[in-house]
Design an enzyme around this catalytic site. Sequence first.
Site, mmCIF file in Angstrom:
data_model
loop_
_atom_site.group_PDB
_atom_site.id
_atom_site.type_symbol
_atom_site.label_atom_id
_atom_site.label_comp_id
_atom_site.label_asym_id
_atom_site.label_seq_id
_atom_site.Cartn_x
_atom_site.Cartn_y
_atom_site.Cartn_z
ATOM 1 N N GLY A 179 0.673 -0.976 -0.137
ATOM 2 C CA GLY A 179 0.280 -0.082 -0.423
ATOM 3 C C GLY A 179 0.857 1.167 0.369
ATOM 4 O O GLY A 179 -0.117 2.314 0.103
ATOM 5 N N ARG A 180 1.756 0.939 0.515
ATOM 6 C CA ARG A 180 3.161 2.224 0.697
ATOM 7 C C ARG A 180 4.435 1.678 -0.132
ATOM 8 O O ARG A 180 5.614 2.805 0.328
ATOM 9 C CB ARG A 180 2.907 2.705 1.866
ATOM 10 C CG ARG A 180 3.483 2.098 2.454
ATOM 11 C CD ARG A 180 3.236 3.114 3.713
ATOM 12 N NE ARG A 180 3.684 1.926 5.788
ATOM 13 C CZ ARG A 180 4.128 2.581 6.628
ATOM 14 N NH1 ARG A 180 4.018 3.624 6.584
ATOM 15 N NH2 ARG A 180 4.275 1.815 7.422
ATOM 16 N N ASP B 135 -2.581 7.483 3.241
ATOM 17 C CA ASP B 135 -1.966 8.139 2.992
ATOM 18 C C ASP B 135 -0.096 7.863 2.339
ATOM 19 O O ASP B 135 0.000 8.060 0.690
ATOM 20 C CB ASP B 135 -1.191 9.414 3.619
ATOM 21 C CG ASP B 135 -0.260 9.022 4.678
ATOM 22 O OD1 ASP B 135 0.132 7.951 4.882
ATOM 23 O OD2 ASP B 135 0.163 9.953 5.617
ATOM 24 N N GLY B 136 -0.225 6.602 2.454
ATOM 25 C CA GLY B 136 1.226 6.328 1.760
ATOM 26 C C GLY B 136 2.526 6.265 1.684
ATOM 27 O O GLY B 136 3.452 5.960 1.359
ATOM 28 N N ARG C 67 15.071 -0.943 1.438
ATOM 29 C CA ARG C 67 15.660 -2.174 2.106
ATOM 30 C C ARG C 67 16.068 -3.338 1.081
ATOM 31 O O ARG C 67 15.560 -2.926 -0.057
ATOM 32 C CB ARG C 67 14.222 -2.729 3.365
ATOM 33 C CG ARG C 67 12.756 -2.653 2.015
ATOM 34 C CD ARG C 67 12.047 -3.154 3.755
ATOM 35 N NE ARG C 67 11.066 -3.634 3.250
ATOM 36 C CZ ARG C 67 9.642 -4.320 3.830
ATOM 37 N NH1 ARG C 67 9.148 -3.408 5.131
ATOM 38 N NH2 ARG C 67 8.756 -4.321 3.243
ATOM 39 N N ASP D 42 0.876 -12.019 6.229
ATOM 40 C CA ASP D 42 1.281 -11.548 5.293
ATOM 41 C C ASP D 42 2.854 -10.500 4.959
ATOM 42 O O ASP D 42 3.772 -10.659 4.528
ATOM 43 C CB ASP D 42 0.417 -10.375 4.478
ATOM 44 C CG ASP D 42 0.226 -9.745 5.387
ATOM 45 O OD1 ASP D 42 -0.497 -10.121 6.507
ATOM 46 O OD2 ASP D 42 0.972 -8.675 5.684
ATOM 47 N N ASN D 43 3.167 -11.226 6.515
ATOM 48 C CA ASN D 43 4.847 -11.096 6.826
ATOM 49 C C ASN D 43 5.357 -12.177 7.099
ATOM 50 O O ASN D 43 6.780 -12.278 7.838
ATOM 51 C CB ASN D 43 4.163 -9.943 7.864
ATOM 52 C CG ASN D 43 3.650 -8.638 8.121
ATOM 53 O OD1 ASN D 43 3.785 -8.035 6.704
ATOM 54 N ND2 ASN D 43 3.089 -8.167 9.038
ATOM 55 N N ASP E 237 10.177 -6.124 7.416
ATOM 56 C CA ASP E 237 8.722 -5.382 8.021
ATOM 57 C C ASP E 237 8.148 -5.728 9.643
ATOM 58 O O ASP E 237 7.670 -5.882 10.890
ATOM 59 C CB ASP E 237 6.513 -6.286 8.043
ATOM 60 C CG ASP E 237 6.961 -5.854 6.024
ATOM 61 O OD1 ASP E 237 7.239 -4.896 6.239
ATOM 62 O OD2 ASP E 237 5.943 -6.967 5.610
#
Length: 457
Positions: free
Chosen positions: A88-89, A121-122, A173, A245-246, A255
């Site tokens: 999403g960001r 807001d990303g 990263r 998802d992590n 993450d």
Amino acid sequence: MSTAIAQQLEHTYADAVPHLVTPWTAAAAPHPNPLVVNEELAGELGLDPAQLRESGLLTGTVPEGVQPVAMVYSGHQFGMYQPRLGDGRALLLGELVDPRGHRHDLHLKGSGRTPFARGGDGKAALGPMLREYLMGEAMHALGIPTSRGLAVSTTGEDVPRDTGLLPGAVLARVASSHIRVGTFQYAAANGGPDVVRALADHAIAQHHPDADGYLDFYRRVVHAQAELIARWMLVGFIHGVMNTDNTTISGETIDYGPCAFMDRYDPQTVFSSIDHAGRYAYGHQPPIARWNLARLGEALLPLIDEDQDAAIEQATAVVQEFGDVYERHFQAGMAAKLGLREPDPDLVADLLALLHAQQVDWTTFFRAPNPRDHFLDRDAYDAWAQRWHPELDREHVNPLYVPRNHLVDEALTAAERGDLGPFQEILQVVTRPYTEQPGRERYAEPGSGPFVTYCGT
């Protein structure tokens, strides 16, 4: 900008699974400034740190021919299935092949809204990006597989958060990949067996090239995660958001949100402000990892066997190996921490009960010259210690320094106010975790009282 670094980028993931990416562009940073650059990591990747600082790549400015993508995936978040998550960001800029021939993702976090932003807001604030950089470097120094921060750059704009306006930042990263259990879940739900197969083939080539078929690939992922979680437990690390998802296919830690290191030993320790039920408490991490890996097995069923019942039976047998593999790594690690030549599960079990009852600091106990001094009930300690006969060196196994939560917060708060000194100092300390550093005694001391961490989104 210099295009030399960007021209090294490859895009094998996007080429292999185009259904699982969306081409996207980073939001423009008004005044980008590389605040922290990991020159050691840059060197390992074969990159010139000076070129890297000047390239614009660290905040997503790329030349023609480089196509960043947002990766899509699903995930069980706190046990609830979310069918469409994704970056999403964040953006995958591409992959770098280092001088040793190893492939690494170059990934941005905080680079602006994507189609998967779900109302966010990303953007990212400086503090959480520095936290992820610091935690990754600390874990790397401890020998734990992890993503690593290549740089943290401020963007020149402020981002609104609950505490007010904070300096905006982008984290660059590196990881061997960002393929998650949730990636396979999304592929299975939206692409069917063909997309799952393409994803599995890519993951096998990247992470487990010696795998003998899809079931063996699954076994290797299960074993890699079992070893990873054992390593977390041995240093008292709590991830805080162990959603599917992590959970990586590579067996790396990714993450870092509301993560923290446990002070006083307590299996129920939770730091995350959003983990109200304690789902991801320290002691719950092994069974949660196994649960997450069962979800991966479900996604792989069509590849394992055409007969669904046979596939379920085979996958179930593999995921059930998690417990034995985890226990083997944990007990071997505890034997090393205690200086024993052979694992002694009974001695370890009694020690854990004693540490819990006496509220002893996890990291301090294993490194203390005289552990007895850390117990209120010294008779209880003496009774246990009569059975403890260390023979091996323990200083190179047990860290003296881990990122103490109160000191991490202190450093991040100072950085947000423009003073990077405390961050640089704690970074120096935790990247040499086994070496005593005179004058930095407070970095070995636990905090006092309850502590809460936030994900920073």
